[in-house]
Design a protein around this motif. Sequence first.
Motif, PDB file in Angstrom:
ATOM      1  N   THR A 349      19.902  24.508  64.172  1.00  0.00           N
ATOM      2  CA  THR A 349      19.310  25.678  64.820  1.00  0.00           C
ATOM      3  C   THR A 349      19.990  26.924  64.281  1.00  0.00           C
ATOM      4  N   PRO A 350      19.304  28.058  64.312  1.00  0.00           N
ATOM      5  CA  PRO A 350      19.922  29.292  63.809  1.00  0.00           C
ATOM      6  C   PRO A 350      21.218  29.639  64.533  1.00  0.00           C
ATOM      7  N   ASP A 351      21.267  29.356  65.829  1.00  0.00           N
ATOM      8  CA  ASP A 351      22.490  29.665  66.582  1.00  0.00           C
ATOM      9  C   ASP A 351      23.670  28.840  66.079  1.00  0.00           C
ATOM     10  N   ASP A 352      23.406  27.548  65.770  1.00  0.00           N
ATOM     11  CA  ASP A 352      24.488  26.683  65.304  1.00  0.00           C
ATOM     12  C   ASP A 352      25.040  27.135  63.956  1.00  0.00           C
ATOM     13  N   ARG A 353      24.181  27.775  63.156  1.00  0.00           N
ATOM     14  CA  ARG A 353      24.573  28.093  61.780  1.00  0.00           C
ATOM     15  C   ARG A 353      24.869  29.577  61.577  1.00  0.00           C
ATOM     16  N   GLU A 354      25.128  30.297  62.660  1.00  0.00           N
ATOM     17  CA  GLU A 354      25.461  31.715  62.520  1.00  0.00           C
ATOM     18  C   GLU A 354      26.760  31.883  61.742  1.00  0.00           C
ATOM     19  N   THR A 355      26.796  32.907  60.884  1.00  0.00           N
ATOM     20  CA  THR A 355      27.980  33.162  60.060  1.00  0.00           C
ATOM     21  C   THR A 355      28.936  34.159  60.698  1.00  0.00           C
ATOM     22  N   GLY A 356      28.505  34.814  61.756  1.00  0.00           N
ATOM     23  CA  GLY A 356      29.326  35.851  62.368  1.00  0.00           C
ATOM     24  C   GLY A 356      29.025  37.237  61.829  1.00  0.00           C
ATOM     25  N   GLU A 357      28.221  37.325  60.761  1.00  0.00           N
ATOM     26  CA  GLU A 357      27.856  38.622  60.192  1.00  0.00           C
ATOM     27  C   GLU A 357      26.588  39.142  60.871  1.00  0.00           C
ATOM     28  N   THR A 358      26.379  40.432  60.739  1.00  0.00           N
ATOM     29  CA  THR A 358      25.145  41.049  61.225  1.00  0.00           C
ATOM     30  C   THR A 358      24.560  41.931  60.126  1.00  0.00           C
ATOM     31  N   ARG A 360      21.873  45.272  59.627  1.00  0.00           N
ATOM     32  CA  ARG A 360      21.125  46.350  60.280  1.00  0.00           C
ATOM     33  C   ARG A 360      19.928  46.735  59.412  1.00  0.00           C
ATOM     34  N   THR A 361      18.751  46.809  60.027  1.00  0.00           N
ATOM     35  CA  THR A 361      17.543  47.319  59.373  1.00  0.00           C
ATOM     36  C   THR A 361      16.960  48.402  60.277  1.00  0.00           C
ATOM     37  N   PRO A 362      15.954  49.136  59.806  1.00  0.00           N
ATOM     38  CA  PRO A 362      15.347  50.152  60.676  1.00  0.00           C
ATOM     39  C   PRO A 362      14.780  49.588  61.972  1.00  0.00           C
ATOM     40  N   ARG A 363      14.620  48.264  62.048  1.00  0.00           N
ATOM     41  CA  ARG A 363      14.033  47.666  63.246  1.00  0.00           C
ATOM     42  C   ARG A 363      15.064  47.030  64.175  1.00  0.00           C
ATOM     43  N   GLY A 364      16.342  47.118  63.820  1.00  0.00           N
ATOM     44  CA  GLY A 364      17.347  46.581  64.719  1.00  0.00           C
ATOM     45  C   GLY A 364      18.502  45.929  63.979  1.00  0.00           C
ATOM     46  N   ILE A 365      19.376  45.274  64.759  1.00  0.00           N
ATOM     47  CA  ILE A 365      20.538  44.564  64.223  1.00  0.00           C
ATOM     48  C   ILE A 365      20.309  43.069  64.428  1.00  0.00           C
ATOM     49  N   PHE A 366      20.538  42.270  63.371  1.00  0.00           N
ATOM     50  CA  PHE A 366      20.217  40.851  63.412  1.00  0.00           C
ATOM     51  C   PHE A 366      21.422  40.029  62.957  1.00  0.00           C
ATOM     52  N   HIS A 367      21.658  38.914  63.652  1.00  0.00           N
ATOM     53  CA  HIS A 367      22.726  37.992  63.274  1.00  0.00           C
ATOM     54  C   HIS A 367      22.295  37.188  62.050  1.00  0.00           C
ATOM     55  N   VAL A 368      23.260  36.936  61.161  1.00  0.00           N
ATOM     56  CA  VAL A 368      22.985  36.194  59.934  1.00  0.00           C
ATOM     57  C   VAL A 368      23.235  34.713  60.176  1.00  0.00           C
ATOM     58  N   THR A 369      22.297  33.880  59.735  1.00  0.00           N
ATOM     59  CA  THR A 369      22.467  32.431  59.771  1.00  0.00           C
ATOM     60  C   THR A 369      22.328  31.898  58.354  1.00  0.00           C
TER      61      THR A 369
END
Length: 619
Positions: A349-358, A360-369
């Motif tokens: 799942t994306p949550d399990d594989r999150e890298t801890g990085e984020t 930012r795009t004009p549409r928001g901030i997203f966690h990196v998987t």
Amino acid sequence: MPHYDYDKEYPFAAFITNLGKYNEGALVGEWVKFPTTAEELKKVFERIGIGAKDDFGQTYEEWFITDYDCYVDGLYDLLGEYANLDELNYLASKLDDMSQDEYERFQAAMEIGDHTGSIQELINLTENLDCYDIYPDIHDHDDLGRYYIEELDAMQVPEHLRNYIDYEAYGRDIALEESGQFTDLGYVRDTGDSFHEYYDGERGSIPEEYQVMTFQDDIPEEEISEWAMDLAYDMDEFFRQHDPQYAAEHPEEHAAKEEIYENLMAGRISTLDEKLAALGQTQEDYLPSEIEKFKDATGYEEFLDVDPQAIREAIENPDQSHVDEMLSFAEQANREYEAELYGQQAAPTPDDRETGETVRTPRGIFHVTDMSREQMEAAGYGFHHESEDGKYLIMANGSRAFAIPSGAAPEHTAPEKLTVLVVEPMKEPYVKEIDPGLHALQAEVGGDIAASYPFDDPVGLVLNDEGKLIGLDLNRSLRDEHGEIYDIVAGTFLVVGLGPESFASLPPDMIQKYTEQFKRPELFASINGQIVSVPVEPENPLRTAEMTLEDDYGMIDGIINNGRRGEELEKAQAEARRTTPEKKPSIRERLEDAKRECGSRKGPDKPTPQKEPPELGDL
């Protein structure tokens, strides 16, 4: 939650009715407010008798919607008697999740009729509201022109000259260039973002949290059999009434019904779908709608929908059969089986594989998987947008979104080139291949882009959005059906093809047509209040030109000399003088002219008399 009409706290409600009771002459149903839950809907079905048996032991299985209370403008006409309740709940939930600003953009898009042909399109519209900007309280071209000049500073106009600006004409040009429209909510413009399809109309693509018919998923085999028999009887009767050939080919009614029943139970339904469609039935009608419900309830798989007779014919006559097609079905079935086995394992799942990085795009901030695009798609996520630097793809499932490195999707980082026709001032058009996307288009026209669609062909013009305002060289004229100039494109522009959702490569026949149309460059001048266009040779450079931007931001005074172009302009001026009616002087003017003429007249010149000197004797 947005503000619905009449201060309601829900977008719409449906009166769900027991169809069996209705056919018996009793209206047994209940109002259901959407969005709802599977638990609540199950209780409603129990209360209205769905699942109960009648006096003859037959189960009431069928339902339909007899009425709606709708508090979203324009939605009522899209809601049908046999609407999919999961789909209705999906739409209502997306509406409830909107902010007031998003809801107003949704309402404006509905008013202009964009992507509003079905519930499926409306659901996708809720996911694509970034495609629209809305300016409240802007209701006509004059409002729009004033807003752009006075509020957005699109044009620097001194205060003492503002009363001389034609705001309406300026606003009309803006609306034309932006393909904007006026609605009850204000002015709506297309931002140019691509419209993506997140929901394909299949139940499997509806997120589980929005599905409310899950309590009907596990239907006993006995009930499925009875359901199939009821459908077989209804379809046989419908075919006999509307298809004489069917009645001739199936004289024995009982045998025909048994055949339909067996096909339904075996999952061979596509032929029945095709026959209903050929007789004019749509998903809004009872039989196609009921078949879709039957498919959902029985786990219908299209790739397994193969006629045994076709298999027998393939064995007997392999050269005349659809062997390749059946092999592809078998391969797909194998892939589905492997995918099912894989699904039984602990899928990432994306949550399990999150890298801890984020990111930012004009549409928001997203966690990196660190999942791949294929893994994200298998988990129910689709491509949403790309980071500005192109390093990350944002994948979303309608409620959550994550960023993945774009290197996980090489097919996305190496897009197919776009073939366009480039038209520069004072040059012949030429064909060029460019990268698709906003940045490449901006680079070609030298700034922010605007799109115009002045022709009946499936082509568009991509031009500099501020070409006239920043004083780019005038390029080519656009003419109406009478050949009159109604606009002039400033700066380099592109002729592009139009795809289903975005720009596409220009086909060869369109390249040839518009190369010929824009072949000769043009010079423009304002003569006696009229714009005059003078075709010129592309290889002959303009030597001297003095261009003055008029107050109406679009007219050009040109003083052109030296060489052939000056001669051509003189010819145009002479033609304008020849065709301009001669102005006759008034009586007063003619009297004044006569007086001046009389005063200027003199008598014939005479020698001045000279006094003779006296003779000497006279002294």
